[in-house]
Design a protein around this motif. Sequence first.
Motif, PDB file in Angstrom:
ATOM      1  N   GLN A 130    -100.522  39.668 -54.671  1.00 56.59           N
ATOM      2  CA  GLN A 130     -99.316  40.053 -53.950  1.00 56.59           C
ATOM      3  C   GLN A 130     -99.583  41.286 -53.096  1.00 56.59           C
ATOM      4  O   GLN A 130    -100.009  42.334 -53.600  1.00 56.59           O
ATOM      5  CB  GLN A 130     -98.170  40.314 -54.918  1.00 56.59           C
ATOM      6  CG  GLN A 130     -96.836  40.550 -54.210  1.00 56.59           C
ATOM      7  CD  GLN A 130     -95.691  40.731 -55.180  1.00 56.59           C
ATOM      8  OE1 GLN A 130     -94.953  41.704 -55.108  1.00 56.59           O
ATOM      9  NE2 GLN A 130     -95.548  39.790 -56.106  1.00 56.59           N
TER      10      GLN A 130
ATOM     11  N   SER B  72     -82.991  36.742 -55.837  1.00 59.51           N
ATOM     12  CA  SER B  72     -82.985  38.192 -56.023  1.00 59.51           C
ATOM     13  C   SER B  72     -83.182  38.565 -57.488  1.00 59.51           C
ATOM     14  O   SER B  72     -83.909  39.512 -57.819  1.00 59.51           O
ATOM     15  CB  SER B  72     -81.657  38.765 -55.503  1.00 59.51           C
ATOM     16  OG  SER B  72     -81.531  40.131 -55.817  1.00 59.51           O
TER      17      SER B  72
ATOM     18  N   ALA C   1     -89.680  32.674 -56.067  1.00 57.59           N
ATOM     19  CA  ALA C   1     -88.404  33.027 -55.433  1.00 57.59           C
ATOM     20  C   ALA C   1     -87.791  31.834 -54.710  1.00 57.59           C
ATOM     21  O   ALA C   1     -86.584  31.590 -54.786  1.00 57.59           O
ATOM     22  CB  ALA C   1     -88.606  34.193 -54.465  1.00 57.59           C
TER      23      ALA C   1
ATOM     24  N   ASN D  14     -97.121  36.683 -51.598  1.00 55.61           N
ATOM     25  CA  ASN D  14     -98.244  36.194 -52.384  1.00 55.61           C
ATOM     26  C   ASN D  14     -99.313  35.578 -51.491  1.00 55.61           C
ATOM     27  O   ASN D  14     -99.014  34.700 -50.671  1.00 55.61           O
ATOM     28  CB  ASN D  14     -97.768  35.138 -53.390  1.00 55.61           C
ATOM     29  CG  ASN D  14     -97.207  35.757 -54.649  1.00 55.61           C
ATOM     30  OD1 ASN D  14     -97.707  36.761 -55.130  1.00 55.61           O
ATOM     31  ND2 ASN D  14     -96.157  35.163 -55.189  1.00 55.61           N
TER      32      ASN D  14
ATOM     33  N   VAL E 147     -88.118  44.749 -55.859  1.00 55.35           N
ATOM     34  CA  VAL E 147     -88.976  43.579 -55.731  1.00 55.35           C
ATOM     35  C   VAL E 147     -90.242  43.851 -56.527  1.00 55.35           C
ATOM     36  O   VAL E 147     -91.020  44.738 -56.190  1.00 55.35           O
ATOM     37  CB  VAL E 147     -89.338  43.289 -54.261  1.00 55.35           C
ATOM     38  CG1 VAL E 147     -90.294  42.104 -54.176  1.00 55.35           C
ATOM     39  CG2 VAL E 147     -88.079  43.019 -53.445  1.00 55.35           C
TER      40      VAL E 147
ATOM     41  N   TYR F  27     -88.942  27.723 -62.598  1.00 56.33           N
ATOM     42  CA  TYR F  27     -88.113  28.628 -61.802  1.00 56.33           C
ATOM     43  C   TYR F  27     -86.830  27.939 -61.352  1.00 56.33           C
ATOM     44  O   TYR F  27     -85.739  28.513 -61.428  1.00 56.33           O
ATOM     45  CB  TYR F  27     -88.890  29.138 -60.582  1.00 56.33           C
ATOM     46  CG  TYR F  27     -89.828  30.279 -60.886  1.00 56.33           C
ATOM     47  CD1 TYR F  27     -89.352  31.593 -61.000  1.00 56.33           C
ATOM     48  CD2 TYR F  27     -91.192  30.066 -61.064  1.00 56.33           C
ATOM     49  CE1 TYR F  27     -90.214  32.649 -61.276  1.00 56.33           C
ATOM     50  CE2 TYR F  27     -92.051  31.115 -61.342  1.00 56.33           C
ATOM     51  CZ  TYR F  27     -91.558  32.405 -61.453  1.00 56.33           C
ATOM     52  OH  TYR F  27     -92.421  33.448 -61.726  1.00 56.33           O
TER      53      TYR F  27
ATOM     54  N   ASP G 267     -92.123  40.893 -58.343  1.00 58.38           N
ATOM     55  CA  ASP G 267     -92.993  39.712 -58.273  1.00 58.38           C
ATOM     56  C   ASP G 267     -92.242  38.601 -57.544  1.00 58.38           C
ATOM     57  O   ASP G 267     -91.245  38.093 -58.042  1.00 58.38           O
ATOM     58  CB  ASP G 267     -93.369  39.272 -59.691  1.00 58.38           C
ATOM     59  CG  ASP G 267     -94.185  37.983 -59.730  1.00 58.38           C
ATOM     60  OD1 ASP G 267     -94.751  37.608 -58.688  1.00 58.38           O
ATOM     61  OD2 ASP G 267     -94.254  37.364 -60.811  1.00 58.38           O
ATOM     62  N   THR G 268     -92.718  38.218 -56.365  1.00 60.80           N
ATOM     63  CA  THR G 268     -92.009  37.223 -55.547  1.00 60.80           C
ATOM     64  C   THR G 268     -92.359  35.780 -55.910  1.00 60.80           C
ATOM     65  O   THR G 268     -91.838  34.843 -55.305  1.00 60.80           O
ATOM     66  CB  THR G 268     -92.302  37.449 -54.054  1.00 60.80           C
ATOM     67  OG1 THR G 268     -93.718  37.393 -53.836  1.00 60.80           O
ATOM     68  CG2 THR G 268     -91.779  38.810 -53.603  1.00 60.80           C
ATOM     69  N   THR G 269     -93.247  35.589 -56.880  1.00 63.37           N
ATOM     70  CA  THR G 269     -93.585  34.230 -57.319  1.00 63.37           C
ATOM     71  C   THR G 269     -92.329  33.475 -57.742  1.00 63.37           C
ATOM     72  O   THR G 269     -91.507  33.996 -58.502  1.00 63.37           O
ATOM     73  CB  THR G 269     -94.560  34.286 -58.506  1.00 63.37           C
ATOM     74  OG1 THR G 269     -95.680  35.090 -58.165  1.00 63.37           O
ATOM     75  CG2 THR G 269     -95.031  32.885 -58.881  1.00 63.37           C
TER      76      THR G 269
ATOM     77  N   ILE H  53     -87.029  37.895 -58.671  1.00 66.09           N
ATOM     78  CA  ILE H  53     -88.124  38.761 -58.216  1.00 66.09           C
ATOM     79  C   ILE H  53     -88.060  40.171 -58.776  1.00 66.09           C
ATOM     80  O   ILE H  53     -88.941  40.980 -58.513  1.00 66.09           O
ATOM     81  CB  ILE H  53     -88.177  38.819 -56.675  1.00 66.09           C
ATOM     82  CG1 ILE H  53     -86.925  39.480 -56.092  1.00 66.09           C
ATOM     83  CG2 ILE H  53     -88.358  37.415 -56.106  1.00 66.09           C
ATOM     84  CD1 ILE H  53     -86.942  39.596 -54.573  1.00 66.09           C
TER      85      ILE H  53
END
Length: 301
Positions: free
Chosen positions: A93, A267, A233, A98, A227, A40, A229-231, A270
């Motif tokens: 989530q 932004s 971020a 998460n 939004v 990431y 998937d916040t993995t 996610i």
Amino acid sequence: MEPAAGPDGPRLLVAGSVALDTLDGPFGHVEGELGGSALYFSLAASLLLPVELVAPVGEDGLDLVRAALAGRPIDLSGLTLVDAPTYRWQANQVQGRNQDLGSRDSIYDSWRPQPPAGFDGWAFVGSMRPDRQVEAAEALAGARLLGADAMRSYVLRQPAEAVRLLDLSTWYFCNHEEFTALGGSDPEGFRAAHRLAGPCVKAGPDGVTACTAEGLLAAPALSRRPVVDTTGAGDALAGGMLAYWLRAGGGPEHLQDALLHGVACASIAIEELGLKALRRATRADLEERVGEVRAALAGQG
């Protein structure tokens, strides 16, 4: 804070994890989704600068990593093939956050981080088992800036190592739960107690705040963007922020814009599952998103 430059410009390195994630959320159930802090961070940062990556991977993840990073200026000479399964992480989530359901991290028993000897650029130690984070940070003692990130489950499991990492860092990235788990109550006291240049506290839909000796700087999240998937971020935020700041020269006058670039990268990350949105993103996409964050910040005034 003058950035160190290699023969091709400023040097930025990430040491962290490669993961195959099992995720549940509004998007459904997925297994073996490629992720990890090193990926990431590097995909976000590489929209602005070349990145050197240090991480372990098993045979089950090697080809996936190469395919995901193909075409980006990411140096994979520090990617180590280990005779162990790639790190696995599981999460559920709920309402955009998460819930950590555990991991299988035996790969760290067979791997030790080995960044380039004498590295004196900027470095980020992403989330992985804290004992390996500490080893990476110690090996990067010559870095001009050393950022690091937290994961609450590891902070609770290996608190001594988590605090040691914090004390080795220049900048530290954490959310409110991780901040509390590390004994934080107010950002300024936390910064002074651990001799940080700045903690960077992530607040999901409320954006991010950096606490420096000169005061607080903040950047808002983009509430109108989807939004999914916040993995990752936070790693994308760190990647965008540090890459822009390093590219701009590292002076305090550029920190606000660096935060805007970090939020823009988060932004983008996610909006889709896993690494998909960051892999597809271009520099033009990033600059458009930075403009949106800048407008949101101006709207708060």
